[in-house]
Design an enzyme around this catalytic site. Structure first.
Site, PDB file in Angstrom:
ATOM      1  N   THR A   1      21.999  -2.109  59.787  1.00 25.48           N
ATOM      2  CA  THR A   1      20.661  -1.511  58.431  1.00 25.48           C
ATOM      3  C   THR A   1      20.956  -0.671  58.048  1.00 25.48           C
ATOM      4  OG1 THR A   1      19.205  -3.999  58.656  1.00 25.48           O
ATOM      5  CG2 THR A   1      19.236  -2.252  57.178  1.00 25.48           C
TER       6      THR A   1
ATOM      7  N   HIS B   1      17.508 -13.144  63.052  1.00 25.62           N
ATOM      8  CA  HIS B   1      17.850 -12.579  64.182  1.00 25.62           C
ATOM      9  C   HIS B   1      16.747 -13.045  65.167  1.00 25.62           C
ATOM     10  CE1 HIS B   1      18.988  -8.003  63.938  1.00 25.62           C
ATOM     11  NE2 HIS B   1      18.041  -7.978  62.979  1.00 25.62           N
TER      12      HIS B   1
ATOM     13  N   HIS C   1      25.609  -6.348  56.806  1.00 27.93           N
ATOM     14  CA  HIS C   1      25.980  -6.363  57.806  1.00 27.93           C
ATOM     15  C   HIS C   1      25.838  -8.140  58.370  1.00 27.93           C
ATOM     16  CE1 HIS C   1      22.388  -6.711  59.365  1.00 27.93           C
ATOM     17  NE2 HIS C   1      21.886  -5.168  58.852  1.00 27.93           N
TER      18      HIS C   1
HETATM   19  P1  AMP Z   1      18.060  -3.825  61.531  1.00 25.26           P
HETATM   20  O1  AMP Z   1      16.988  -3.722  62.671  1.00 25.26           O
HETATM   21  O2  AMP Z   1      19.238  -3.028  61.629  1.00 25.26           O
HETATM   22  O3  AMP Z   1      17.558  -5.254  61.214  1.00 25.26           O
HETATM   23  O4  AMP Z   1      16.926  -3.538  60.346  1.00 25.26           O
HETATM   24  C1  AMP Z   1      16.367  -4.511  59.277  1.00 25.26           C
HETATM   25  C2  AMP Z   1      15.037  -3.897  59.153  1.00 25.26           C
HETATM   26  O5  AMP Z   1      15.125  -2.906  58.306  1.00 25.26           O
HETATM   27  C3  AMP Z   1      14.287  -4.909  57.766  1.00 25.26           C
HETATM   28  O6  AMP Z   1      13.283  -5.704  58.108  1.00 25.26           O
HETATM   29  C4  AMP Z   1      12.946  -3.367  57.607  1.00 25.26           C
HETATM   30  O7  AMP Z   1      12.364  -3.719  57.861  1.00 25.26           O
HETATM   31  C5  AMP Z   1      13.769  -2.543  57.707  1.00 25.26           C
HETATM   32  N1  AMP Z   1      13.821  -1.726  56.531  1.00 25.26           N
HETATM   33  C6  AMP Z   1      14.777  -1.614  55.423  1.00 25.26           C
HETATM   34  N2  AMP Z   1      14.468  -0.480  54.527  1.00 25.26           N
HETATM   35  C7  AMP Z   1      13.861  -0.002  54.925  1.00 25.26           C
HETATM   36  C8  AMP Z   1      12.867   1.247  54.400  1.00 25.26           C
HETATM   37  N3  AMP Z   1      13.443   2.002  53.728  1.00 25.26           N
HETATM   38  N4  AMP Z   1      12.662   1.986  55.036  1.00 25.26           N
HETATM   39  C9  AMP Z   1      12.098   1.101  56.228  1.00 25.26           C
HETATM   40  N5  AMP Z   1      12.820   0.089  56.994  1.00 25.26           N
HETATM   41  C10 AMP Z   1      13.269  -0.372  55.811  1.00 25.26           C
HETATM   42 ZN    ZN Z   2      20.191  -5.186  57.843  1.00 21.98          ZN
HETATM   43 ZN    ZN Z   3      18.583  -6.585  61.571  1.00 15.58          ZN
END
Ligand code: AMP
Ligand code: ZN
Ligand code: ZN
Length: 472
Positions: free
Chosen positions: A120, A244, A288
């Protein structure tokens, strides 16, 4: 300092000799204002932009400016929307009616190719800087820098520390050109990068309902032209969460696609009520895609090597290992080729297509499972149920299951354009062209998306002057 960001040959960070102006209020005042803003969200229908301006826009301001004459001369606003984890083919789910209608009448890519790792934070920041992760410095959601220590998404101090965030995000480029900007969340907008944060911003808070986020964007777009943000971000952490948990093809994923699609519908209705469709460009992306995972496709890392030899910093869809001093060769030799579905690299030898070999923030040993395979500790494996495990992302960006969404619509785009499949590093150049601002140095190709941009009828001189300035 994050020296890798400042010494990279193609991205001299000193190339920014254009005049700069501060774009943020002092942090404390801004923080107070933004938390007020969020607290006031339910009141926003009554108070346009509470907490963000000292004098609210007059009642009905701009609401009747939808006539061709008014919109032709008004500045356009550009809204960049992220639907986290939206896989490109979820656009064809029957539930995605608003998104598909926009795509059909506007621009639709076959898929958006993310940067490595397909996580992300790296990808959101590549979209707004045009840089591969090693060049903007956010090399994963979890990372470790020799000087700065550790970065994790949930660590507010890290996420707001500008030393992690290299390159120049588009809101900074826009501010440098004198434009007002606003963020309804986006990774990076909480840190004071270079000249500051977006004019309007607030700390990421997953409790803010998606409809309130849409309403905030509409309130910004309802402001008088002289105060209206020209560039706005809007972020939703779905369908990532559901993809997920249940997998990208699950009934739950279909329901979540319906939900985020309905939020896009709210935005479109709001734009119509404002008469703002002809002065608003929408670029809808995801960071993604998502691949199904299963208990039969799990590598147990302890079966391959003893982890007393090194620290397992990250595992799952991407493995980062910091070997104990002097144990790197031993660990690498044990892991390399030890499992047919796990590719193991020294960081200097990561494949060129990953654009990561130069980074000091990625671990010395990186193991990348095949897409759809997880690599975990035994203790994690023991907690996993048998059968489908939901979805993941993180490995090879070339796999179509990792590809995201790109849809664009609005006056700046060629209706019906079909640019195929392209890398997300080209989007920064596109955004700068739409905003008519000179881009900072980046990894994107300025011509890659020319075919989707409509010739600009209004003010062609400003456009060619801006493009002239942007030539190297
Ligand atoms: P991932 O682990 O790559 O799936 O990350 C997705 C998660 O990133 C989402 O569920 C959000 O909670 C988190 N997220 C998105 N933007 C932010 C942000 N600006 N600060 C902290 N967490 C974030
Ligand atoms: Zn993501
Ligand atoms: Zn994710």
């Amino acid at each position: 300092m994050n020296s890798e960001l400042h010494t990279h040959g193609h991205h001299p960070s000193t190339a920014y000799l254009r005049p700069r102006r501060a774009i943020s209020e002092p942090p404390r005042a801004r923080r107070a204002a933004s938390s007020l803003l969020l607290l006031a969200l339910p009141l926003l229908a009554l108070l346009p932009l509470a907490g963000c301006s000292s004098h609210p826009a007059p009642e009905g301001a701009d609401r009747h400016s939808g006539s061709a004459a008014a919109t032709a001369t008004e500045p356009r606003s550009l809204v960049l929307i992220s639907l986290d984890g939206f896989r490109w083919d979820q656009l064809d789910f029957p539930e995605a009616t608003n998104l598909r209608a926009l795509a059909e009448s506007g621009v639709r890519a076959d898929g958006l190719i993310p940067v490595f790792p397909t996580k992300t934070f790296p990808n959101h920041y590549s979209i707004v800087t045009g840089l591969y992760a090693q060049n903007h410095g956010i090399v994963s959601n979890n990372m470790r820098d020799p000087e700065l220590g550790e970065f994790r998404l949930s660590d507010r101090d890290a996420v707001t520390d500008p030393r992690w965030w290299g390159g120049e995000p588009v809101w900074v480029t826009a501010a440098s050109a004198g434009l007002t900007t606003a963020a309804m969340f986006w990774p990076g907008t909480e840190a004071e990068i270079r000249v500051g944060r977006p004019t309007h911003w607030s700390p990421f808070d997953s409790d803010v309902p998606f409809s309130d986020r849409v309403q905030q964007v509409l309130d910004w777009l309802a402001l008088d032209p002289d105060r209206r943000p020209r560039f706005i971000t809007l972020y939703f952490e779905q369908p990532d969460g559901t993809n997920h948990r249940h997998g990208p093809e699950s009934a739950q994923a279909h329901a979540t696609i319906a939900d985020v699609d309905a939020r896009i519908g709210e935005l479109l209705r709001g734009l119509d009520e404002l008469g703002a469709r002809q002065r608003t460009d929408l670029v809808i992306v995801s960071d993604h895609g998502m691949a199904e995972i299963h208990s039969e496709r799990v590598v147990v890392l302890e079966d391959l090597a003893e982890f007393e030899e090194g620290e397992l910093f990250e595992s799952g869809a991407l493995v980062q290992i910091f070997p104990r001093p002097g144990r790197e060769d031993l660990l690498f030799d044990r892991l390399e080729g030890a499992h047919p579905n796990l590719r193991v690299y020294r960081r200097e030898e990561l494949p060129p297509s990953f654009h990561m070999a130069g980074s000091k923030r990625i671990a010395p040993i990186v193991a990348v499972p095949d897409v759809g395979w997880e690599a975990v500790r035994r203790s994690q494996k023991e907690r996993m149920p048998d059968g489908p495990l939901g979805g993941h992302h993180g490995p090879d960006p070339r796999d179509p299951r990792m590809h995201g969404l790109f849809v664009a619509s609005g006056p700046s785009f060629v209706a019906g354009a079909r640019p195929g499949r392209f890398e997300n590093v080209h989007i920064y150049e596109l955004l700068c062209r739409i905003l008519e601002i000179p881009p900072a140095p980046n990894d994107g190709d300025p011509g890659a998306l020319s075919s989707i941009l409509a010739p600009r009828a209004s003010n062609p001189r400003a456009r060619s002057a801006a493009l002239e300035r942007s030539r190297p």
